[in-house]
Motif scaffolding. Structure first.
Motif, short mmCIF file in Angstrom:
data_model
loop_
_atom_site.label_atom_id
_atom_site.label_comp_id
_atom_site.label_asym_id
_atom_site.label_seq_id
_atom_site.Cartn_x
_atom_site.Cartn_y
_atom_site.Cartn_z
N GLU A 4 -40.78 -37.56 46.41
CA GLU A 4 -39.41 -38.02 46.19
C GLU A 4 -39.41 -39.43 45.59
O GLU A 4 -40.15 -40.30 46.04
CB GLU A 4 -38.66 -38.03 47.54
CG GLU A 4 -37.17 -38.04 47.37
CD GLU A 4 -36.45 -38.04 48.71
OE1 GLU A 4 -37.01 -37.53 49.70
OE2 GLU A 4 -35.34 -38.60 48.75
N GLY A 5 -38.61 -39.63 44.56
CA GLY A 5 -38.51 -40.94 43.92
C GLY A 5 -39.56 -41.17 42.84
O GLY A 5 -39.59 -42.24 42.25
N MET A 6 -40.43 -40.19 42.63
CA MET A 6 -41.54 -40.38 41.69
C MET A 6 -41.37 -39.61 40.38
O MET A 6 -42.19 -39.75 39.48
CB MET A 6 -42.86 -39.94 42.33
CG MET A 6 -43.40 -40.91 43.34
SD MET A 6 -44.05 -42.34 42.49
CE MET A 6 -44.54 -43.37 43.84
N LEU A 7 -40.30 -38.77 40.29
CA LEU A 7 -40.17 -37.88 39.14
C LEU A 7 -40.07 -38.65 37.82
O LEU A 7 -40.80 -38.34 36.87
CB LEU A 7 -38.94 -36.97 39.32
CG LEU A 7 -38.75 -35.92 38.23
CD1 LEU A 7 -39.92 -34.95 38.18
CD2 LEU A 7 -37.45 -35.16 38.42
N ASN A 248 -22.69 -40.55 38.20
CA ASN A 248 -23.96 -41.04 38.75
C ASN A 248 -25.14 -40.11 38.49
O ASN A 248 -26.16 -40.18 39.17
CB ASN A 248 -23.83 -41.29 40.26
CG ASN A 248 -22.92 -42.47 40.54
OD1 ASN A 248 -22.93 -43.46 39.80
ND2 ASN A 248 -22.10 -42.35 41.57
N THR A 249 -25.01 -39.24 37.51
CA THR A 249 -26.06 -38.25 37.24
C THR A 249 -27.41 -38.92 36.97
O THR A 249 -28.43 -38.53 37.56
CB THR A 249 -25.68 -37.39 35.99
OG1 THR A 249 -24.32 -37.03 36.11
CG2 THR A 249 -26.54 -36.16 35.88
N LEU A 250 -27.40 -39.94 36.11
CA LEU A 250 -28.65 -40.59 35.75
C LEU A 250 -29.27 -41.32 36.96
O LEU A 250 -30.47 -41.24 37.20
CB LEU A 250 -28.44 -41.58 34.59
CG LEU A 250 -29.69 -42.20 33.99
CD1 LEU A 250 -30.61 -41.15 33.39
CD2 LEU A 250 -29.34 -43.24 32.93
N ALA A 251 -28.40 -42.02 37.70
CA ALA A 251 -28.88 -42.75 38.88
C ALA A 251 -29.50 -41.79 39.89
O ALA A 251 -30.57 -42.07 40.47
CB ALA A 251 -27.75 -43.53 39.51
N PHE A 253 -30.77 -38.82 39.22
CA PHE A 253 -32.01 -38.27 38.64
C PHE A 253 -33.18 -39.25 38.86
O PHE A 253 -34.30 -38.84 39.16
CB PHE A 253 -31.81 -38.00 37.14
CG PHE A 253 -33.05 -37.57 36.43
CD1 PHE A 253 -33.59 -36.30 36.65
CD2 PHE A 253 -33.72 -38.43 35.57
CE1 PHE A 253 -34.75 -35.91 36.00
CE2 PHE A 253 -34.89 -38.05 34.93
CZ PHE A 253 -35.41 -36.78 35.15
N MET A 254 -32.86 -40.55 38.71
CA MET A 254 -33.92 -41.56 38.88
C MET A 254 -34.44 -41.60 40.32
O MET A 254 -35.55 -42.04 40.57
CB MET A 254 -33.39 -42.94 38.49
CG MET A 254 -33.30 -43.13 36.99
SD MET A 254 -32.72 -44.76 36.60
CE MET A 254 -33.03 -44.82 34.86
N LEU A 255 -33.62 -41.21 41.27
CA LEU A 255 -34.04 -41.24 42.68
C LEU A 255 -34.78 -39.97 43.09
O LEU A 255 -35.28 -39.88 44.21
CB LEU A 255 -32.82 -41.45 43.58
CG LEU A 255 -32.13 -42.81 43.45
CD1 LEU A 255 -30.83 -42.83 44.23
CD2 LEU A 255 -33.06 -43.93 43.94
N LYS A 256 -34.81 -38.95 42.21
CA LYS A 256 -35.46 -37.67 42.56
C LYS A 256 -36.97 -37.81 42.70
O LYS A 256 -37.59 -38.51 41.93
CB LYS A 256 -35.14 -36.62 41.50
CG LYS A 256 -33.81 -35.95 41.77
CD LYS A 256 -33.59 -34.80 40.80
CE LYS A 256 -32.24 -34.16 41.03
NZ LYS A 256 -31.92 -33.16 40.04
#
Lengths: 256, 205
Positions: A4-7, A248-251, A253-256
């Motif tokens: 998580e958070g590394m994608l 907030n789609t991009l934000a 995605f960045m946290l996935k």
């Protein structure tokens, strides 16, 4: 499965890795790749060596306080290699005070090999690459002492620095040494800018190796670095626009 | 082989480390921790290299009776004396801790305190309004300095607000831009090393 958070990091590293390999193979095949812009601080390295040669006094190369787990140390070592080679060619003394025991043998090897590569292996003085202390204030005080005693013509500070950065740079300024600094330690950059003649900021130090050794394998890396910055900038602008409109789609995605 | 061996080792360990940090796999997860442990063990041994370097540089100065050789001799005596004290009495013994707390710490703090004066002299040079950039820096610096003390709010409540704005927006934006650039530079450097493209620090051709 990606943690998580590394994608995003994973995607960025894969993309940059592919771009790096493509650009390097293009450059090796003699195909055109983008031009590298000039970095004044790196061009000034020769000026520093020239000054020391004319004055007949040594150059001080301080490889920072980071250990071998710090990318800034690896960015500093090719610069040390370049400066040491230039010093060897002009029979100028180079002093390398280390403050991390694990970096000491590496700095010693880089400097020694640079002298050998310049055909001046006999001129290398192993006591000029000297370990001072792991404690940063003792290290900084030791460097200041050497600076005053040896009347160094130029001081080159490259790598990771902490609170001792201003102490070193201001001592060099007081000693009248020409100073070139480069660090990605953001809190120390203003001190170097205020006290040094030239300062390499942030990512410029990671570009130093490629700039000083302009081979296809290294210049390709520089181009990828610039592309990475452009991609980062595009993501920041896109994220700001989307967030302004409540998306907030991009934000997310960045946290996935 | 002298060069290819370390490069191959660097490539393998680099890829293993990245994969173990990014992949949620029970097999790969301990790899990064194991590599970290190995690094700490190597660092522990390499401290000896530092001691050898100190002994060489200072011992040579003592033998040659170089200028100030007394200080070199003192350093060697203190270095080995303190090691022996720690080995014989343990790191918890009174003499060991008192030397550290009452001699070393005040000396280090004395050096640290001189930073105040260095900041003054560096700020003087940085704030000289020689051009537009330096003038903007000067104005911003004055607003932040006055805004952080009670004098600022006494003059006008707008000054502390302006100081906060300078610190929270332009400063943070600039710092983050540098940090992002440095992170990307670090990734590219790591990729160059892992792929064996960056080898200038290893040896010369």
């Amino acid at each position: 499965m990606i943690k998580e958070g590394m994608l995003l990091t994973f995607i960025l590293e894969v993309l940059m890795g592919i771009a790096l390999l493509v650009l390097v193979s293009r450059a090796r095949a003699g195909k055109k790749i983008p031009v590298i812009h000039e970095i004044a601080g790196l061009t000034a390295l020769q000026e520093a060596v020239g000054r020391a040669t004319e004055m007949g006094t040594p150059i001080m190369f301080v490889p920072g306080k980071g250990d071998l787990a710090d990318a800034q140390t690896y960015a500093a070592l090719p610069v040390l290699d370049y400066v040491a080679k230039s010093c060897a060619e002009y029979d100028t003394r180079i002093i390398v005070p280390t403050g991390v025991a694990v970096v000491h043998p590496v700095a010693d090897a880089v400097t020694r090999q640079a002298f050998q590569a310049a055909g001046k292996g006999d001129s290398y003085r192993e006591t000029d690459v000297r370990f001072i202390n792991e404690q940063n204030w003792a290290w900084a005080a030791g460097i200041t002492g050497i600076m005053e005693r040896e009347k160094v013509a130029a001081q080159i500070l490259f790598g990771a620095f902490w609170a001792e950065s201003l102490f070193l740079a201001e001592s060099g300024n007081r000693a009248g040494a020409m100073q070139i600094a480069g660090t990605a330690s953001t809190s120390q950059i203003p001190f170097f800018v205020a006290a040094c003649d030239y300062t390499l900021i942030g990512q410029e130090i990671f570009a130093a190796s490629a700039y000083l050794n302009p081979e296809p394998s290294t210049t390709g890396g520089l181009v990828v670095q610039d592309w990475g910055k452009m991609l980062g900038l595009a993501l920041v602008i896109l994220g700001a626009i989307l967030a302004t409109f409540g998306n907030n789609t991009l934000a997310e995605f960045m946290l996935k | 082989m002298k060069r290819e061996g370390p490069i191959a080792l660097l490539m393998i360990s680099g890829v293993l480390y990245i994969v173990s940090v990014m992949l949620a796999s029970p097999v790969m997860e301990p790899v990064a921790a194991t590599l970290d442990d190995w690094y700490k063990i190597v660092v522990g041994f390499i401290n000896l290299v530092g001691i050898i370097s100190l002994t060489q540089v200072n011992g040579r100065a003592v033998l040659r009776k170089s200028s100030g050789w007394f200080y070199n001799a003192l350093l060697i005596v203190v270095l080995y004396g303190y090691i022996i004290l720690g080995l014989v009495g343990g790191v918890g013994n009174v003499a060991f801790t008192r030397i550290y707390d009452n001699i070393l710490t005040p000396i280090l703090m004395t050096i640290f305190s001189t930073l105040t004066f260095w900041i003054g002299s560096a700020a003087y040079r940085a704030f000289r309004a020689k051009n537009l950039d330096a003038a903007i820096l000067l104005v911003a610096g004055i607003v932040v300095m006055i805004g952080r003390v009670t004098l600022g709010s006494a003059i006008s409540p707008a000054i502390p607000k302006a100081a906060e704005w300078i610190l929270n927006f332009p400063t943070v934006a600039g710092m983050r831009a540098i940090e992002m650039g440095a992170a990307i530079g670090g990734i590219v450097l790591a990729l160059r090393m892992i792929t064996g493209l960056e080898r200038s620090f290893m040896s010369n051709d």
